[in-house]
Design a protein around this motif. Structure first.
Motif, short mmCIF file in Angstrom:
data_model
loop_
_atom_site.label_atom_id
_atom_site.label_comp_id
_atom_site.label_asym_id
_atom_site.label_seq_id
_atom_site.Cartn_x
_atom_site.Cartn_y
_atom_site.Cartn_z
N LEU A 112 -8.35 -1.58 62.33
CA LEU A 112 -8.57 -1.29 63.92
C LEU A 112 -10.00 -0.62 64.12
CD1 LEU A 112 -5.62 0.73 64.85
CD2 LEU A 112 -5.89 -1.62 65.25
N ALA A 113 -10.62 -1.36 65.12
CA ALA A 113 -12.16 -0.63 65.61
C ALA A 113 -11.69 0.81 66.13
CB ALA A 113 -12.48 -1.46 66.75
N ASN A 114 -12.78 1.54 66.09
CA ASN A 114 -12.42 3.09 66.55
C ASN A 114 -13.78 3.38 67.21
OD1 ASN A 114 -11.68 5.90 66.42
ND2 ASN A 114 -11.65 5.90 64.26
N THR A 143 -9.90 -4.72 68.34
CA THR A 143 -10.98 -5.18 68.50
C THR A 143 -12.02 -4.27 68.96
OG1 THR A 143 -11.19 -6.13 70.72
CG2 THR A 143 -10.55 -7.59 68.79
N ARG A 144 -13.35 -4.67 68.54
CA ARG A 144 -14.48 -3.59 68.95
C ARG A 144 -14.46 -3.48 70.51
NH1 ARG A 144 -20.03 -3.85 66.02
NH2 ARG A 144 -20.34 -6.13 66.81
N ARG A 184 -12.69 -7.85 60.09
CA ARG A 184 -12.41 -9.22 60.35
C ARG A 184 -12.41 -9.76 59.08
NH1 ARG A 184 -12.72 -9.74 66.42
NH2 ARG A 184 -12.55 -11.94 65.98
N PRO A 185 -11.70 -9.84 58.38
CA PRO A 185 -11.89 -10.50 56.89
C PRO A 185 -12.07 -12.06 56.84
CG PRO A 185 -9.58 -9.65 57.23
CD PRO A 185 -10.14 -9.22 58.30
N SER A 186 -12.76 -12.52 56.10
CA SER A 186 -12.92 -13.84 56.06
C SER A 186 -11.74 -14.56 55.22
CB SER A 186 -14.17 -14.16 54.97
OG SER A 186 -14.11 -15.45 54.45
N TRP A 220 -17.03 -17.99 59.62
CA TRP A 220 -17.47 -16.68 59.92
C TRP A 220 -18.25 -16.85 61.42
CZ3 TRP A 220 -22.53 -14.73 60.17
CH2 TRP A 220 -22.73 -13.62 60.69
N ALA A 221 -18.87 -17.84 61.47
CA ALA A 221 -19.87 -18.03 62.78
C ALA A 221 -18.82 -18.05 63.93
CB ALA A 221 -20.76 -19.12 62.57
N VAL A 222 -17.82 -19.06 63.57
CA VAL A 222 -16.73 -19.22 64.72
C VAL A 222 -16.04 -17.77 65.14
CG1 VAL A 222 -14.51 -20.15 65.50
CG2 VAL A 222 -16.34 -21.53 64.16
N ASP A 223 -15.94 -16.94 64.27
CA ASP A 223 -15.19 -15.85 64.33
C ASP A 223 -15.93 -14.76 65.11
OD1 ASP A 223 -12.77 -14.16 64.00
OD2 ASP A 223 -14.06 -13.01 62.68
N MET A 224 -17.24 -14.74 64.92
CA MET A 224 -18.21 -13.71 65.33
C MET A 224 -18.26 -14.32 66.86
SD MET A 224 -19.17 -11.35 63.66
CE MET A 224 -17.58 -11.30 63.10
N LYS A 225 -18.07 -15.72 67.34
CA LYS A 225 -18.03 -16.01 68.57
C LYS A 225 -16.79 -15.53 69.38
CE LYS A 225 -20.86 -20.19 68.02
NZ LYS A 225 -20.99 -21.62 68.32
N LEU A 226 -15.84 -15.44 68.68
CA LEU A 226 -14.30 -15.04 69.27
C LEU A 226 -14.49 -13.53 69.38
CD1 LEU A 226 -11.85 -16.88 67.05
CD2 LEU A 226 -12.51 -17.32 69.34
N ALA A 227 -15.32 -12.96 68.43
CA ALA A 227 -15.56 -11.25 68.52
C ALA A 227 -16.47 -11.00 69.87
CB ALA A 227 -16.18 -10.77 67.28
N ALA A 228 -17.39 -11.61 70.16
CA ALA A 228 -18.13 -11.56 71.06
C ALA A 228 -17.40 -11.81 72.65
CB ALA A 228 -19.32 -12.58 71.11
N GLU A 229 -16.41 -12.36 72.40
CA GLU A 229 -15.53 -12.74 73.53
C GLU A 229 -14.42 -11.55 73.71
OE1 GLU A 229 -14.11 -16.68 73.18
OE2 GLU A 229 -16.33 -17.60 73.21
N GLY A 230 -14.39 -10.60 72.91
CA GLY A 230 -13.37 -9.67 72.78
C GLY A 230 -11.99 -10.10 72.30
N LYS A 231 -12.01 -11.25 71.33
CA LYS A 231 -10.97 -11.65 71.04
C LYS A 231 -10.60 -11.21 69.62
CE LYS A 231 -11.14 -15.73 73.87
NZ LYS A 231 -11.07 -16.93 74.19
#
Length: 403
Positions: free
Chosen positions: A173-175, A251-252, A289-291, A392-403
């Motif tokens: 979890l993000a904290n 998520t963060r 967010r593991p690879s 990883w680049a795709v996952d970082m886009k998802l992270a930026a969208e809060g997913k």
């Protein structure tokens, strides 16, 4: 010799040095940013083995860095070694350090033997237990240009099925961590209570509001806190009170959203009691967010059937600054079980005792071997590395969208 044979041979040859580091760290628990003995042990051991070592690396007194190779891609293994107050290595960071050292020595030997471009770095990462050591290392550029960063973490083995020794893909979890200050006005609680503004009332009101909020949050979310300062004498209206809270989500972005709801509890309590309130940012951690590529490669590298890809319930909850590393480069934070009994989860005396056993050390070394093989694949397999980075680049886009 094959790369695997080279790595196996190197680990066998250096096993005594790895065991000595493991024992030294477990026997001398040191708190966040005070890991001077662990730092010295690593630096002296690595230098005795012929490595160039940077002590006090990246501006941190108890961090170190050792690197082998030139050009190519860079793989970083993280060595943690801080302990917990009062209960020593109850999170098994001695085992994390041992597995990282194992992986580094093995991959360094393979890299030297093969004479291919590529670099492997062993990075000493202090103060994971609330100190945010990796956050400072990130800010100082320790992970800049890394293709992958890997580590493994011990967990309570009694939570795993009997045939499974570890899990590769583990989300944490993000904290968001905050210190909250309530300021009122002191008075004599018997002579003139009407002159006071009670900061402890604000603390208690916010505590109860947060307890009610817990009914309306998602199952994976967590809110917990402690009173740091709640007044000195019963006959003096408390004017200054302090609490600390952790707010966690998957998520963060989710943790930040939940924090905004918690913040309203503090603001409402301040308004209701007439206090002022301010919040101080502590070391907040991103979600792990593991690879998926690294995780599957690790499952393949370990003995067949011993490591599961997916995470069983409750194998390792909580948060870690390795989450922030996963936002810098593809990351791996697998877990392995040690021989605990019911009630001996991380952050208990029982877990600390088991973390010091020969069996737990042997398990850490096996995990280090697996990480070394994954690291070799990152350095030597262009196709694998390209797919890993693309995912990883795709996952970082998802992270930026809060997913």
């Amino acid at each position: 010799m094959s790369s695997r044979a080279t790595m196996e041979s190197e680990i066998t040859a250096k096993l005594a040095s790895i065991a000595a580091i493991n024992q030294q760290i477990h026997s001398n628990p040191e708190l966040a940013y005070e890991e001077h003995k662990a730092h010295s042990a690593f630096v002296s051991t690595l230098e005795s083995l012929g490595f160039d070592v940077t002590p006090h690396a990246f501006g941190q007194p108890t961090s170190f860095s050792a690197e082998v190779g030139t050009g190519g891609r860079l793989v970083i293994f993280n060595a943690e070694y801080d302990a917990l107050p009062g209960i020593g290595h109850a999170c098994g960071h001695n085992l994390i350090a041992s597995s990282a050292l194992t992986a580094f020595l093995a991959l360094a030997a393979a890299l030297k033997s093969a004479s291919i471009p590529g670099r492997v770095r062993l990075l000493g990462t202090p103060a994971e237990e609330g100190g945010g050591g990796k956050l400072k290392l990130i800010a100082a550029g320790a992970y800049q240009g890394a293709s992958a960063s890997l580590m493994v973490h011990p967990a309570p083995g009694h939570n795993l099925p009997p045939s499974i020794l570890g899990v590769a893909h583990v989300r944490m979890l993000a904290n968001v961590k905050k210190r909250i200050y309530f300021t009122g006005r002191e008075s004599h609680a018997a002579i003139a209570p009407w002159d006071g503004v009670n900061a402890l009332d604000a603390v208690c009101l916010s505590y109860n509001a947060i307890s009610m909020l817990r009914q309306q949050i998602r199952p994976h979310e967590r809110i917990h806190g402690v009173f740091r300062s709640a007044g000195d004498r019963p006959n003096v209206t408390p004017a200054n009170c302090v609490v600390e809270y952790y707010v966690r989500s998957d998520t963060r972005a989710g943790a930040q959203r939940l924090w905004q709801r918690v913040l309203k509890c503090f603001e409402g309590a301040a308004l209701a009691t007439g206090c002022d309130v301010r919040c101080e940012e502590l070391n907040s951690y991103a979600d792990v967010r593991p690879s998926a590529k690294l995780c599957r490669a690790y499952v393949e590298a370990m003995e067949e059937g011993t490591v599961a890809y997916d995470e069983p319930r409750d194998i390792l909850a909580g948060s870690t600054d390795m989450g922030d590393v996963c936002y810098e480069c593809p990351g791996f934070h697998g877990v392995f079980g040690i021989a605990t009994k019911e009630g001996e989860a991380n952050h208990t005396h029982g877990f600390a005792a088991v973390a010091g056993t020969d069996e737990a050390f042997a398990r850490a070394v096996e995990c280090g071997k697996g990480m070394a093989e994954v690291g070799w694949r990152v350095l030597s397999d262009d196709g694998f590395a390209a797919e890993m980075h693309s995912d990883w680049a795709v996952d970082m886009k998802l992270a930026a969208e809060g997913k």
